[in-house]
Scaffold this motif. Structure first.
Motif, PDB file in Angstrom:
ATOM      1  N   UNK A 210       0.635  -1.694  -0.297  1.00 50.25           N
ATOM      2  CA  UNK A 210       0.009  -0.028   0.218  1.00 50.25           C
ATOM      3  C   UNK A 210       0.871   1.220  -0.297  1.00 50.25           C
ATOM      4  N   UNK A 211       1.946   1.726   0.953  1.00 52.12           N
ATOM      5  CA  UNK A 211       3.058   2.352   0.921  1.00 52.12           C
ATOM      6  C   UNK A 211       3.563   2.464  -0.749  1.00 52.12           C
ATOM      7  N   UNK A 212       4.073   1.870  -1.328  1.00 47.84           N
ATOM      8  CA  UNK A 212       4.520   1.454  -2.709  1.00 47.84           C
ATOM      9  C   UNK A 212       3.204   2.602  -3.547  1.00 47.84           C
ATOM     10  N   UNK A 213       2.210   1.973  -3.289  1.00 44.76           N
ATOM     11  CA  UNK A 213       0.588   2.568  -4.634  1.00 44.76           C
ATOM     12  C   UNK A 213       1.345   4.437  -3.764  1.00 44.76           C
ATOM     13  N   UNK A 214       0.641   4.380  -2.668  1.00 43.48           N
ATOM     14  CA  UNK A 214       0.728   5.608  -2.218  1.00 43.48           C
ATOM     15  C   UNK A 214       2.330   6.150  -2.780  1.00 43.48           C
ATOM     16  N   UNK A 215       2.925   6.639  -2.648  1.00 44.99           N
ATOM     17  CA  UNK A 215       3.944   6.873  -3.105  1.00 44.99           C
ATOM     18  C   UNK A 215       4.774   7.275  -4.519  1.00 44.99           C
ATOM     19  N   UNK A 216       3.918   5.726  -5.583  1.00 43.50           N
ATOM     20  CA  UNK A 216       4.556   5.264  -6.683  1.00 43.50           C
ATOM     21  C   UNK A 216       3.587   7.106  -7.825  1.00 43.50           C
ATOM     22  N   UNK A 217       5.023   7.708  -8.184  1.00 46.57           N
ATOM     23  CA  UNK A 217       4.590   8.953  -9.373  1.00 46.57           C
ATOM     24  C   UNK A 217       3.186   8.217 -10.079  1.00 46.57           C
ATOM     25  N   UNK A 218       2.127   9.327 -10.408  1.00 48.04           N
ATOM     26  CA  UNK A 218       1.248   9.012 -11.524  1.00 48.04           C
ATOM     27  C   UNK A 218       1.438  10.035 -12.610  1.00 48.04           C
ATOM     28  N   UNK A 219       0.581  10.084 -13.362  1.00 46.74           N
ATOM     29  CA  UNK A 219       0.846  11.191 -14.285  1.00 46.74           C
ATOM     30  C   UNK A 219      -0.908  12.063 -14.589  1.00 46.74           C
ATOM     31  N   UNK A 220      -0.629  13.262 -14.181  1.00 52.51           N
ATOM     32  CA  UNK A 220      -2.028  13.514 -14.027  1.00 52.51           C
ATOM     33  C   UNK A 220      -2.280  14.607 -15.750  1.00 52.51           C
ATOM     34  N   UNK A 221      -3.046  15.148 -15.406  1.00 54.63           N
ATOM     35  CA  UNK A 221      -3.977  15.729 -16.873  1.00 54.63           C
ATOM     36  C   UNK A 221      -3.574  16.224 -17.653  1.00 54.63           C
ATOM     37  N   UNK A 222      -2.241  16.791 -17.145  1.00 50.63           N
ATOM     38  CA  UNK A 222      -1.477  17.512 -18.632  1.00 50.63           C
ATOM     39  C   UNK A 222      -0.002  16.703 -18.838  1.00 50.63           C
ATOM     40  N   UNK A 223      -0.304  15.466 -18.707  1.00 51.52           N
ATOM     41  CA  UNK A 223       1.305  14.376 -19.018  1.00 51.52           C
ATOM     42  C   UNK A 223       2.243  14.859 -17.224  1.00 51.52           C
ATOM     43  N   UNK A 224       1.702  15.280 -17.006  1.00 49.14           N
ATOM     44  CA  UNK A 224       2.865  15.661 -15.060  1.00 49.14           C
ATOM     45  C   UNK A 224       3.126  14.295 -14.309  1.00 49.14           C
ATOM     46  N   UNK A 225       4.603  14.116 -14.129  1.00 45.90           N
ATOM     47  CA  UNK A 225       4.666  12.683 -13.151  1.00 45.90           C
ATOM     48  C   UNK A 225       3.981  13.822 -11.699  1.00 45.90           C
TER      49      UNK A 225
END
Length: 313
Positions: A210-225
C-alpha cells in the motif's frame, strides 16, 4: 411579586456565574478576580476559553457526519464490545476503529476549510504508524491479554487509556517532515516483514504494498508526474481528536474566535493541534474565515464559540 418571593436568576446570568466559578476553580483565583478576567476578555454567553474544556465532535457544517456520530452513540452493548475488540487489535484493527470513530467532515462555505479527517489511505497510514511504534518502541505496547480483557468492557475510553502512550507516539511521528516519515515507515515495514510472527509479517507485507502505491508517481491530466503522498493531515486530525478524549482540548472543526487584541472578533476553525510530551494541546492551527493559510495560535489567545459539542460528554 412580593419582596419575600425568591428571585430567579436568568439563564444567561446562571451561565455567567457558572463560567466564573469554573474559571475561578481552574485558575485558583478568587471569584471576583475570575469575574473581572472574564469580563476583560469579553466572554459571551456559552463561550469558553480555549485553554479549558473539551470538544471532541464539534458541531460543524456536515449533517451527514453528525448523523454518523449520533448513530455511533446509540450502539448496543454487543456492538460496542465488537468495536472495542477490533480497536484492541493493533495495528490494523485500531486503525479501522479510529477511521470510523472520527469520520470525514466538510468545512463550511466561506470558512476556507475543506474536508477534515479525510485522505485516501488515512486508515492505512494509521496502521503503518502503529507498526513504526511497535518496531521502534516495543516497550510502549500494552500487554495483549490486558487489551483483550479491557475490550470486553465495551468502553472506548478504557481502551484509549491502555493505548495512550502508543497513540501519543503515533501522533508524534506525524510531526516529522514527509521524507523522514516515509523513511521511518519504510524501515519499520522492512523489519516487520521479516518477523517470525506470521501474522505480523503478512500485515507488514500488505502495508508495504500500500505504501508503494501511495508513493508511486502517476501522470496528471497534462501528462506531468505527481505523487499522491501520505494523508498526513487527516491522520493528524484523527489522532488529535483521539488524544483530546483523554487530555482535553478542542478537535479539528471547532469554531473559535481570536483573543489576541481587544475587540478582535475574527472567527475561524481549528484544523490541527500541537502537542507537548503530555497533557492537552500547547497550540492550535486555526484557519480564519476568508484566510489563505492557517495561523498558529496559543490556547490562551482563543475563545471557543458557544454550543460546539455535538454529543454531550
Amino acid at each position: 411579586m412580593s419582596d419575600s418571593t425568591p428571585r430567579r436568576t436568568s439563564a444567561p446570568g446562571r451561565a455567567r456565574k457558572r463560567a466564573i466559578r469554573e474559571h475561578a476553580a481552574q485558575t485558583g483565583v478568587a471569584y471576583s478576580v475570575a469575574a473581572r478576567h472574564l469580563e476583560s476578555v469579553g466572554l459571551r454567553p456559552g463561550e469558553t476559553l480555549a485553554r479549558y474544556g473539551r470538544t471532541i465532535y464539534p458541531i460543524g457544517f456536515d449533517p451527514h457526519r453528525q448523523l454518523l456520530v449520533e448513530r455511533r452513540e446509540r450502539r448496543s452493548f454487543e456492538e460496542r464490545v465488537s468495536d472495542t475488540r477490533r480497536a484492541a487489535a493493533l495495528p490494523r484493527g485500531r486503525a479501522e476503529h479510529l477511521a470510523e470513530r472520527f469520520p470525514p467532515s466538510r468545512g463550511g462555505t466561506g470558512t476556507g476549510v475543506g474536508v477534515l479527517y479525510h485522505g485516501e489511505g488515512r486508515q492505512e497510514l494509521l496502521a503503518m504508524l502503529y507498526i513504526v511504534v511497535a518496531t521502534e518502541s516495543p516497550g510502549l505496547l500494552p500487554v495483549v491479554g490486558d487489551l483483550a480483557w479491557i475490550a470486553e468492557l465495551g468502553e472506548d475510553t478504557a481502551l484509549d487509556t491502555a493505548c495512550a502512550e502508543v497513540d501519543r507516539e503515533a501522533r508524534r511521528l506525524l510531526d516529522q517532515e514527509p521524507l523522514g516519515l516515509w523513511s521511518s515507515i519504510q524501515k519499520a515495514l522492512d523489519i516487520a516483514g521479516h518477523s517470525a510472527d506470521g501474522q505480523v509479517r503478512q500485515e507488514a507485507i500488505r502495508q508495504a504494498a500500500l505504501l508503494h502505491t501511495m508513493m508511486t508517481p502517476h501522470l496528471g491530466y497534462a501528462g506531468e508526474p505527481y505523487v499522491e503522498g501520505l494523508p498526513v493531515v487527516g491522520a493528524r486530525q484523527t489522532l488529535d481528536a483521539l488524544l483530546i478524549v483523554a487530555d482535553d482540548g478542542h478537535a479539528s472543526g471547532t469554531r473559535v474566535r481570536l483573543l489576541t487584541q481587544p475587540n478582535d472578533a475574527r472567527s475561524g476553525t481549528i484544523i490541527g493541534a500541537r502537542w507537548g510530551s503530555s497533557g492537552p494541546p500547547v497550540g492550535y492551527l486555526v484557519w480564519l474565515d476568508g484566510a489563505t493559510a492557517p495561523l498558529s495560535v496559543c490556547p490562551e489567545d482563543l475563545i471557543v464559540l458557544a454550543g460546539q459539542e455535538t454529543i454531550p460528554r
